[in-house]
Design a protein around this motif. Sequence first.
Motif, short mmCIF file in Angstrom:
data_model
loop_
_atom_site.label_atom_id
_atom_site.label_comp_id
_atom_site.label_asym_id
_atom_site.label_seq_id
_atom_site.Cartn_x
_atom_site.Cartn_y
_atom_site.Cartn_z
N ALA A 38 58.82 23.52 163.51
CA ALA A 38 58.33 23.86 162.18
C ALA A 38 58.63 25.31 161.82
CB ALA A 38 56.82 23.61 162.09
N LEU A 39 59.14 26.07 162.81
CA LEU A 39 59.41 27.49 162.62
C LEU A 39 60.86 27.68 162.18
CD1 LEU A 39 57.91 30.24 163.11
CD2 LEU A 39 58.97 30.25 165.38
N HIS A 40 61.06 28.36 161.06
CA HIS A 40 62.42 28.67 160.60
C HIS A 40 63.03 29.75 161.50
CE1 HIS A 40 60.90 26.92 156.77
NE2 HIS A 40 62.15 26.52 156.64
N THR A 41 64.11 29.39 162.19
CA THR A 41 64.75 30.37 163.08
C THR A 41 66.27 30.40 162.98
OG1 THR A 41 64.85 28.76 164.90
CG2 THR A 41 62.90 30.20 164.81
N ALA A 42 66.88 29.41 162.34
CA ALA A 42 68.34 29.27 162.38
C ALA A 42 69.06 30.52 161.87
CB ALA A 42 68.78 28.05 161.58
N SER A 43 68.48 31.21 160.91
CA SER A 43 69.13 32.39 160.34
C SER A 43 68.78 33.68 161.08
CB SER A 43 68.75 32.54 158.87
OG SER A 43 69.19 31.43 158.11
N HIS A 44 67.89 33.59 162.07
CA HIS A 44 67.35 34.80 162.69
C HIS A 44 67.76 35.01 164.13
CE1 HIS A 44 65.04 34.29 159.13
NE2 HIS A 44 64.02 33.64 159.65
N ILE A 45 68.51 34.10 164.72
CA ILE A 45 68.70 34.12 166.18
C ILE A 45 69.46 35.37 166.63
CG2 ILE A 45 69.71 32.91 168.14
CD1 ILE A 45 69.12 30.29 166.56
N GLN A 46 70.52 35.74 165.92
CA GLN A 46 71.24 36.96 166.31
C GLN A 46 70.33 38.18 166.25
OE1 GLN A 46 74.89 37.00 163.85
NE2 GLN A 46 76.04 36.86 165.76
N ALA A 47 69.52 38.28 165.22
CA ALA A 47 68.61 39.42 165.09
C ALA A 47 67.57 39.42 166.21
CB ALA A 47 67.91 39.39 163.73
N LEU A 48 67.07 38.24 166.56
CA LEU A 48 66.10 38.13 167.64
C LEU A 48 66.71 38.58 168.97
CD1 LEU A 48 64.61 34.64 166.69
CD2 LEU A 48 63.31 36.78 166.76
N GLU A 49 67.92 38.12 169.26
CA GLU A 49 68.56 38.49 170.52
C GLU A 49 68.91 39.97 170.55
OE1 GLU A 49 70.28 34.30 172.22
OE2 GLU A 49 71.75 35.70 171.38
N ALA A 50 69.31 40.53 169.42
CA ALA A 50 69.61 41.96 169.36
C ALA A 50 68.35 42.79 169.60
CB ALA A 50 70.23 42.31 168.01
N ALA A 51 67.24 42.35 169.04
CA ALA A 51 65.99 43.09 169.18
C ALA A 51 65.46 43.05 170.60
CB ALA A 51 64.95 42.53 168.21
N LEU A 52 65.62 41.89 171.27
CA LEU A 52 65.05 41.73 172.61
C LEU A 52 66.03 42.04 173.73
CD1 LEU A 52 62.89 40.36 170.83
CD2 LEU A 52 62.64 38.63 172.61
N GLY A 53 67.32 42.02 173.41
CA GLY A 53 68.33 42.31 174.43
C GLY A 53 68.46 41.22 175.47
N LYS A 54 68.15 39.99 175.08
CA LYS A 54 68.26 38.85 176.00
C LYS A 54 68.36 37.58 175.18
CE LYS A 54 64.33 39.99 177.85
NZ LYS A 54 63.10 40.07 178.67
N PRO A 55 68.75 36.47 175.80
CA PRO A 55 68.82 35.20 175.05
C PRO A 55 67.46 34.80 174.49
CG PRO A 55 70.00 35.00 177.12
CD PRO A 55 69.24 36.30 177.18
N VAL A 56 67.49 34.27 173.28
CA VAL A 56 66.30 33.68 172.66
C VAL A 56 66.63 32.23 172.33
CG1 VAL A 56 64.72 33.74 170.70
CG2 VAL A 56 65.55 35.89 171.69
N LEU A 57 65.80 31.34 172.82
CA LEU A 57 65.98 29.91 172.58
C LEU A 57 64.90 29.45 171.61
CD1 LEU A 57 66.67 28.67 176.23
CD2 LEU A 57 68.33 29.17 174.43
N THR A 58 65.32 28.87 170.50
CA THR A 58 64.37 28.41 169.49
C THR A 58 64.49 26.89 169.34
OG1 THR A 58 65.78 28.55 167.52
CG2 THR A 58 64.77 30.59 168.30
N ALA A 59 63.44 26.28 168.81
CA ALA A 59 63.32 24.83 168.87
C ALA A 59 64.45 24.10 168.13
CB ALA A 59 61.97 24.39 168.32
N ASN A 60 64.71 24.46 166.89
CA ASN A 60 65.76 23.74 166.15
C ASN A 60 67.15 24.04 166.71
OD1 ASN A 60 64.01 22.37 164.35
ND2 ASN A 60 63.77 24.24 163.16
#
Length: 244
Positions: A189-211
């Motif tokens: 239910a969480l919109h993440t498709a447009s944010h994954i690169q930004a998430l990984e850049a911010a955390l410096g590691k892979p981010v896995l999201t549900a969709n």
Amino acid sequence: MTALGFLYPGHSAEDDYPRIEQLLGSDIRLPLVHTDIGEDAHRVDALLEMGSAARLAAGVEELRLSGAEAVVWACTSGSFVYGWQGAHDQVRSLARTAGLPASSTSFAFAHAARELGVRRVAIGATYPDDVAALFAAFLKDAGVEVVAVRGSGIITAAEVATWDEEQVLALARAADHPEAEAVLLPDTALHTASHIQALEAALGKPVLTANQVTVWEALRLADRRVNAPRLGTLFTKEPLVQVH
């Protein structure tokens, strides 16, 4: 042309799927059928009913008519709430009903972590703490060590669907842990498709999201690989292991 089918609970972040289809930039279609969720609640009894065989079976014929080569139950909480064995039973029942290879978002997370060679993860969940703990237990059964779990106490998918990029980023940062090799955000239910690169850049590691992992899992079932950097590390890595 490859068509990959998804059974998606209700209406919340389903627009992630056409967005992901666009980002894949290939001959891949992602037809999606909405399932009836009953009560919109991140509560164990409601989630068990949401993921029931009858509710999933109701959408299968439409997916078959779409030409789908595989089907994924695009719901994390409505699969891991059954536990490791129950989630396997759920997927087997779906595969029999559909006559297609089948999986769910919960298994997608487990397989994606294995694909990346990730052994220790942190969870940033929108769910109440008791439901988030069930996801951690599911991952433990999958051989993934969970070093931190952060719940958000949100009851409804409708509320989760209103979150913007800043709220998603805040959740990921709050959930992160120095020992975590990846951060998992387990709610379709969480919109993440447009944010994954930004998430990984911010955390410096892979981010896995549900969709994201749900679509990757469908590609895996159909034996397709697509390099799509805007969908994160998962869509750029060469396979480390063969997942069966």
